[in-house]
Design an enzyme around this catalytic site. Structure first.
Site, PDB file in Angstrom:
ATOM      1  N   GLY A 131     -62.249 -14.415 -38.509  1.00 51.34           N
ATOM      2  CA  GLY A 131     -62.686 -13.734 -39.720  1.00 51.34           C
ATOM      3  C   GLY A 131     -63.843 -12.809 -39.436  1.00 51.34           C
ATOM      4  O   GLY A 131     -64.544 -12.950 -38.431  1.00 51.34           O
ATOM      5  N   GLY A 133     -66.698  -9.819 -41.616  1.00 48.58           N
ATOM      6  CA  GLY A 133     -67.138  -9.260 -42.879  1.00 48.58           C
ATOM      7  C   GLY A 133     -68.364  -8.410 -42.675  1.00 48.58           C
ATOM      8  O   GLY A 133     -68.711  -8.053 -41.546  1.00 48.58           O
ATOM      9  N   VAL A 138     -66.602 -14.567 -37.672  1.00 45.37           N
ATOM     10  CA  VAL A 138     -66.390 -16.004 -37.501  1.00 45.37           C
ATOM     11  C   VAL A 138     -65.423 -16.240 -36.349  1.00 45.37           C
ATOM     12  O   VAL A 138     -64.401 -15.554 -36.234  1.00 45.37           O
ATOM     13  CB  VAL A 138     -65.837 -16.637 -38.797  1.00 45.37           C
ATOM     14  CG1 VAL A 138     -65.633 -18.139 -38.630  1.00 45.37           C
ATOM     15  CG2 VAL A 138     -66.772 -16.353 -39.962  1.00 45.37           C
ATOM     16  N   GLU A 207     -68.481 -27.744 -38.111  1.00 44.91           N
ATOM     17  CA  GLU A 207     -67.283 -28.537 -37.875  1.00 44.91           C
ATOM     18  C   GLU A 207     -66.039 -27.761 -38.270  1.00 44.91           C
ATOM     19  O   GLU A 207     -66.061 -26.950 -39.199  1.00 44.91           O
ATOM     20  CB  GLU A 207     -67.346 -29.831 -38.690  1.00 44.91           C
ATOM     21  CG  GLU A 207     -67.417 -29.589 -40.200  1.00 44.91           C
ATOM     22  CD  GLU A 207     -67.422 -30.868 -41.010  1.00 44.91           C
ATOM     23  OE1 GLU A 207     -66.803 -31.841 -40.573  1.00 44.91           O
ATOM     24  OE2 GLU A 207     -68.042 -30.870 -42.087  1.00 44.91           O
ATOM     25  N   SER A 211     -56.765 -28.018 -39.766  1.00 49.01           N
ATOM     26  CA  SER A 211     -56.280 -26.862 -39.015  1.00 49.01           C
ATOM     27  C   SER A 211     -57.021 -25.595 -39.395  1.00 49.01           C
ATOM     28  O   SER A 211     -56.803 -24.537 -38.797  1.00 49.01           O
ATOM     29  CB  SER A 211     -54.782 -26.670 -39.277  1.00 49.01           C
ATOM     30  OG  SER A 211     -54.555 -26.340 -40.644  1.00 49.01           O
ATOM     31  N   ASP A 214     -57.148 -22.715 -45.630  1.00 46.69           N
ATOM     32  CA  ASP A 214     -57.892 -22.702 -46.886  1.00 46.69           C
ATOM     33  C   ASP A 214     -56.943 -22.931 -48.063  1.00 46.69           C
ATOM     34  O   ASP A 214     -55.716 -22.932 -47.905  1.00 46.69           O
ATOM     35  CB  ASP A 214     -58.700 -21.410 -47.054  1.00 46.69           C
ATOM     36  CG  ASP A 214     -57.841 -20.153 -47.118  1.00 46.69           C
ATOM     37  OD1 ASP A 214     -56.760 -20.198 -47.730  1.00 46.69           O
ATOM     38  OD2 ASP A 214     -58.259 -19.120 -46.572  1.00 46.69           O
ATOM     39  N   ASP A 253     -69.943 -18.381 -55.099  1.00 42.90           N
ATOM     40  CA  ASP A 253     -68.717 -17.740 -54.612  1.00 42.90           C
ATOM     41  C   ASP A 253     -67.603 -18.775 -54.484  1.00 42.90           C
ATOM     42  O   ASP A 253     -66.906 -18.842 -53.470  1.00 42.90           O
ATOM     43  CB  ASP A 253     -68.963 -17.046 -53.272  1.00 42.90           C
ATOM     44  CG  ASP A 253     -67.854 -16.063 -52.909  1.00 42.90           C
ATOM     45  OD1 ASP A 253     -67.044 -15.724 -53.806  1.00 42.90           O
ATOM     46  OD2 ASP A 253     -67.783 -15.633 -51.741  1.00 42.90           O
ATOM     47  N   ASP A 271     -68.675 -21.169 -46.712  1.00 45.39           N
ATOM     48  CA  ASP A 271     -69.220 -19.838 -46.992  1.00 45.39           C
ATOM     49  C   ASP A 271     -70.340 -19.877 -48.023  1.00 45.39           C
ATOM     50  O   ASP A 271     -70.131 -19.642 -49.209  1.00 45.39           O
ATOM     51  CB  ASP A 271     -68.124 -18.873 -47.421  1.00 45.39           C
ATOM     52  CG  ASP A 271     -68.603 -17.419 -47.306  1.00 45.39           C
ATOM     53  OD1 ASP A 271     -69.823 -17.217 -47.125  1.00 45.39           O
ATOM     54  OD2 ASP A 271     -67.772 -16.506 -47.388  1.00 45.39           O
TER      55      ASP A 271
END
Length: 443
Positions: A131, A133, A138, A207, A211, A214, A253, A271
């Protein structure tokens, strides 16, 4: 941003051989706008298109100045795949700037070579970028001694505002997000394992939960679920948010993309890039998060306390989990709290969703009330659910008709070990929500 800025933005899109703003433009960008004094200002901005009932297309545009760029001569505007994440959670959104903007690395370069950090590199091996942004990226990594897979969030120091730094007695000067996660502990909130630093980045090692799927991906698989499983997943979110509020923290969020679920249907909230501390007597004015999860009062630009926004976002999340779609399709729908469920569910669940998605913040159910709600903490026998069966394709929802005997759990762990009872006919409730909401009762 004034009209000159908007005009300049559209002109620059043309100059870069990009399409003018249309319904396909949706995400986070970097660019420049023209101030009324004719100077160019480097900005970061989020664009989100909304279709009004009149058929018109309205763009919601949130703009912030990029304080790292004092002067500009050129820029690159990269239009990402659809995403509304204004932080750097695991998503497909991407922000690129050219080397003319101060020589910063593009996302493509970051994905090919990771910034060196000796203390981190001696203990971890980066596997792949998952990821990126506006504030970093990430990575999925491997702890070399234990072979444990972890998630590492690279937070770009230059993108952290001055007021969002904290002095920690152990870690030193760290971003607020790192400070928050380093000092809280809850089974449904992602855990920080380690923190590293280099000149450009703060590396937060967390951690890896299951898998890494989300809740958005989970819902996209069209799982075969009933209200018992809905409540089991949702109660964990309620527990996490209640814990945060008692700790004086608002996440700001909450959405399906920021909830990770494993094969045992245990969730973790991730997040915390938009999280903040609540202060007595002070309200928030800054919009954070995703438009589709934004409450009407915040969308209208009103100040807000925090918890009432969280309840709304939780309501949208629960609705999306149950129905597989967002309750609101336009800004008008959000402002009017106008949603039309595609199929019936139990009166209890319908009533709960209606209470969470009320237009007046003071009328909504509170997080404290959710903690004692009978539907949320209904008895569930989790041995009756397997990941394989739930994730098999489904032709339609399971609509329950039941009555349950509810005894409020005294501990969080107890709420995850409740036993199921035999189904019975449901108790009807009025079609319109009244002040005294129907709850599950003990008989």
């Amino acid at each position: 941003m004034d009209s000159n800025g908007v005009t300049e933005l559209e002109d620059l899109c043309v100059q870069e051989n990009l399409s003018p703003l249309d319904e396909n433009v949706d995400g986070h960008f970097a660019g420049v706008c023209q101030h009324k004094d004719a100077s160019l200002i480097s900005i970061n901005f989020s664009v989100n298109p909304m279709h009004l009932e009149t058929g018109e297309l309205m763009f919601c545009l949130w703009v912030s100045q990029d304080l790292n760029q004092s002067s500009l001569t050129s820029f690159t505007l990269d239009i990402p795949s659809s995403s509304n994440d204004d932080s750097m959670g695991i998503s497909d959104s991407q922000v690129n700037t050219s080397s003319s903007l101060g020589g910063g690395k593009t996302a493509e370069v970051i994905e090919e070579s990771y910034p060196p950090c000796k203390a981190f590199d001696d203990n971890y091996q980066n596997l792949r970028t998952v990821g990126h942004g506006a504030f970093g990226f990430v990575v999925e990594s491997l702890e070399q001694s234990t072979k444990l897979e972890v998630i590492v969030k690279y937070i770009l120091r230059s993108k952290v505002l001055s007021e969002n730094w904290r002095d920690d007695p152990v870690l030193g000067r760290i971003p607020l997000e790192v400070s928050l996660l380093s000092h809280i502990s809850h089974p449904n909130i992602v855990q920080v394992l380690n923190v590293f630093f280099n000149k450009e980045y703060v590396l937060m090692v967390m951690e890896k939960h299951g898998s890494g799927m989300d809740l958005f991906e989970f819902i996209e698989h069209k799982p075969v679920m009933d209200e018992g499983l809905y409540s089991y997943i949702f109660r964990q979110l309620v527990s996490a948010i209640a814990y945060l509020h008692r700790s004086g923290i608002v996440h700001r969020d909450i959405k399906d993309e920021n909830i990770i679920v494993n094969e045992h249907f245990h969730i973790k909230l991730i997040d915390f890039g938009s999280a903040a501390y609540m202060k007595p007597g002070e309200m928030f004015a800054t919009f954070c998060g995703t438009v589709e999860y934004c409450s009407p009062e915040v969308l209208m630009g009103n100040w807000y306390d925090g918890p009432e926004l969280e309840v709304w976002s939780m309501g949208v999340t629960l609705y999306t989990l149950v129905y597989g779609e967002n309750p609101f399709f336009t800004v008008d729908d959000i402002l009017a709290c106008n949603f039309k469920p595609p199929f019936p569910v139990s009166d209890y669940l319908t009533n709960l969703l209606s209470w969470m998605l009320l237009p007046e913040p003071s009328d909504r159910i509170t997080v404290e009330e959710l903690e004692t709600d009978g539907w949320v903490f209904q008895p569930v026998d989790m041995t009756q659910y397997s990941w394989q069966e739930v994730m098999s394709s489904s032709d339609g929802p399971t609509i329950p008709e039941y009555e349950v005997v509810y005894d409020e759990p005294s501990l969080y762990e107890d709420s995850l070990r409740l036993n199921c009872i035999h189904t019975m006919p449901s108790v009807p409730s009025p079609s319109n929500r009244c002040k005294s909401r129907l709850h599950f009762r003990s008989y």
